[in-house]
Design a protein around this motif. Structure first.
Motif, mmCIF file in Angstrom:
data_model
loop_
_atom_site.group_PDB
_atom_site.id
_atom_site.type_symbol
_atom_site.label_atom_id
_atom_site.label_comp_id
_atom_site.label_asym_id
_atom_site.label_seq_id
_atom_site.Cartn_x
_atom_site.Cartn_y
_atom_site.Cartn_z
ATOM 1 N N GLU A 188 -34.622 -32.942 91.944
ATOM 2 C CA GLU A 188 -35.172 -32.708 90.607
ATOM 3 C C GLU A 188 -34.760 -33.820 89.641
ATOM 4 N N LYS A 189 -33.526 -34.284 89.764
ATOM 5 C CA LYS A 189 -33.073 -35.395 88.925
ATOM 6 C C LYS A 189 -33.876 -36.665 89.226
ATOM 7 N N ASP A 190 -34.089 -36.921 90.512
ATOM 8 C CA ASP A 190 -34.833 -38.121 90.895
ATOM 9 C C ASP A 190 -36.277 -38.058 90.411
ATOM 10 N N LEU A 191 -36.877 -36.879 90.480
ATOM 11 C CA LEU A 191 -38.247 -36.726 89.982
ATOM 12 C C LEU A 191 -38.313 -36.960 88.476
ATOM 13 N N GLY A 192 -37.275 -36.487 87.760
ATOM 14 C CA GLY A 192 -37.205 -36.722 86.323
ATOM 15 C C GLY A 192 -37.127 -38.200 86.005
ATOM 16 N N SER A 193 -36.324 -38.932 86.809
ATOM 17 C CA SER A 193 -36.206 -40.381 86.609
ATOM 18 C C SER A 193 -37.528 -41.084 86.916
ATOM 19 N N LEU A 194 -38.230 -40.612 87.974
ATOM 20 C CA LEU A 194 -39.517 -41.194 88.339
ATOM 21 C C LEU A 194 -40.536 -40.992 87.216
ATOM 22 N N GLU A 195 -40.537 -39.779 86.648
ATOM 23 C CA GLU A 195 -41.474 -39.490 85.568
ATOM 24 C C GLU A 195 -41.184 -40.375 84.354
#
Length: 553
Positions: free
Chosen positions: A458-465
């Motif tokens: 979830e953290k990585d997806l937030g960074s990607l967004e």
């Protein structure tokens, strides 16, 4: 606190002393610089005391400045003020006058987190989970500036009256505990894991460590021990002479153990084993991890250098520095790094860069160009540069986000308190297991409890967004990001089932600790401990054990 006038006089006297020193050593450039800077410091302190808008605390100000100065050197050179000497003595001897309980603060409450076996706290009936309300009639919440544990310390033979809240009790309990000398053991557990494999858990190197290990070894041998697991994981080290004596249990008399080298050449010394070994042939496994430091690294490194046993686990911490305690004025002390130590192969295990570490305390990857190769007695290649690398590497445990959250929020502990109240007895720790129905009870109990977490995905997806929006790609991939978010969005109920095995293990160990204290927690862990399992598997294949100790050249 000294009056402003007396402080001014004291500062002036210091300034005068420094000025004399300034003149005396002017001919020597080094002493000139020392005197010059002391002069500046004394002048600055005088001006602060005279003109700063608020009153200053001289003890706190000087302690802060000393700590900041030492921090620029290394993490192990420390100053101990007069009111910290008791803590220093406890650290080196493992002894203090008190009741033998570990007190933690949770949500503003002083909670008993552990009771040590054979101590006044255990004899008086203090239990894990008890909330301490008053100490000798004084409400602990009115003494927030003080460590709750220190309120329980006092003169040997004096009684301390505790008022505690206990789970399931309608009214507070009154307990009288007689203070005594509490000795924190270096070996909190030893025992036979199988009919022929013994286990010794060595957690510290205070002044009785060698005696405790020797006694444990002798008793286990009398019970039929043919192979030994020595566990130095989570061991921060301690006294150098204890590491020498413990290594001596397994290597012959007169064998080199460690050499220290520093600025003061007269202090450089090679330390050899002083006594006949207790056993030089018994198959031995030493368990290590990234928090095995200092004296623990000497023992594990010596075992490896002499090919006396196999190391299993993760690379050790990398503290190859020796500290010496120097007495200062007014009953203060300076623990100062005076040397580096070198184990028999000639390598120093001090991390090349000890100021930058991974979150788990490990030193991270060392470039091959910065390493130097050394050889063990059998010709195996080993390296310096940052800790001792085990012969059999295992993965460091990485707790799942939900398990970490439950632990950090104290919910594993709180449920163990509840379980202990509702179940007067349980099976012996090695046999105790939660049933599926009991695990379901735990998940139901969690329904109204506050805990949340964010997974790494979830953290990585937030960074990607965030990156997509910054680089103007978001419109192109927002549907895919949304779909991924929906797919990986965590559900507590689902995670409780997905990671049931890990959470159940934590619960079983914590619950066993509430009945059988530290020994219970250790014995419950044996069936799931990856390093212990690796050691037992290796002992079943002695051809592999012997091959690991031979040169591959």
């Amino acid at each position: 606190m000294l009056s402003r006038k007396r402080l001014t006089l004291a500062a002036s006297a210091l300034l005068l002393t420094v000025s004399i020193t300034f003149v005396s050593f002017r001919t020597d450039d080094r002493f000139f610089e020392i005197a010059r800077n002391l002069d500046i410091y004394a002048t600055l302190f005088k001006e602060l005391n005279m003109y700063y808008v608020d009153e200053i605390n001289p003890n706190r100000m000087v302690k802060t400045s000393i700590d900041a100065m030492l921090k620029a050197l290394d993490p192990y050179t420390n100053f101990y003020a007069e009111d910290e000497i008791e803590d220093y003595m406890t650290m080196t001897t493992g002894r203090y006058n008190g009741i033998g309980a570990l007190i933690g603060t949770r949500q503003g409450k002083s909670i008993v987190m552990m009771v040590y076996e054979g101590t006044p706290a255990e004899k008086a009936g203090l239990q894990l989970g008890d909330e301490i309300l008053k100490v000798d009639g004084v409400d602990v919440k009115t003494r927030r500036e003080m460590d709750p544990g220190k309120l329980l310390r006092g003169q040997n033979g004096t009684a301390v009256k505790l008022t505690v809240n206990r789970y399931g009790q309608k009214a507070p309990l009154e307990l009288s505990v007689m203070r005594d000398v509490v000795k924190m053991t270096n070996v909190p557990y030893y025992g036979m894991i199988t009919d022929e494999v013994g286990y010794i858990d060595l957690k510290d190197f205070t002044s009785t460590a060698s005696r405790e290990v020797r006694n444990a070894f002798t008793e286990l041998k009398s019970k039929g021990m043919k192979k030994l697991i020595l566990d130095v994981r989570e061991n921060p080290g301690g006294l150098l002479n204890m590491s020498i004596d413990i290594a001596n249990i397994f290597i012959p008399k007169d064998s080199e153990v460690v050499t220290t080298k520093g600025k003061v050449t007269e202090w450089n010394k090679t330390y050899n084993a002083l006594y006949p070994a207790m056993d030089t042939e018994m198959p031995l496994v030493v368990l290590t991890n990234s928090r095995s430091a200092s004296a623990a690294e000497i023992v594990s490194g010596v075992i490896q250098d002499y090919d006396r046993g196999v190391l299993i686990g993760q690379r050790t911490y990398g503290k190859g520095l020796v500290q010496t305690t120097r007495e200062l004025s007014f009953n203060t002390k300076l623990k100062i790094t005076t040397a580096k130590y070198y184990i028999p192969s000639g390598r120093c295990i001090q991390a090349i860069d000890y100021s930058h570490r991974n979150p788990d305390g490990s030193v991270g990857k060392i470039p091959d160009s910065l390493k130097t190769a050394f050889k063990t007695r059998n010709g195996r290649v080993v390296y310096d540069g940052g800790g001792v690398t085990p012969d059999v590497a295992t993965e460091a445990p990485t707790p799942t986000p939900i398990a970490l959250s439950l632990n950090n929020k104290g919910l594993i502990f709180d449920y163990a308190v509840k379980y202990h109240h509702e179940h007067p007895t349980i099976k012996p720790a090695r046999e105790f297991r939660l049933t599926d129905a009991e695990y379901q009870d735990f998940t139901k109990w969690l329904k109204d409890k506050e805990y949340d977490y964010t997974t790494q995905v979830e953290k990585d997806l937030g960074s990607l967004e965030a990156s997509a929006k910054k680089e103007k790609y978001f419109d192109l991939i927002q549907d895919q990001i949304k779909a991924l978010k929906n797919k990986v969005s965590h559900s507590k109920d689902a995670d409780l089932m997905t990671f049931k095995s890990e959470i159940k293990t934590l619960l079983e160990q914590e619950i066993a600790g509430h009945y059988y204290l530290q020994k219970g927690m250790k014995e419950t862990s044996f069936t799931t401990d990856p390093e212990v399992k690796a050691a037992l598997d290796l002992f079943k294949d002695m051809n592999r054990y012997q091959a690991l100790l031979k040169s591959k050249n």
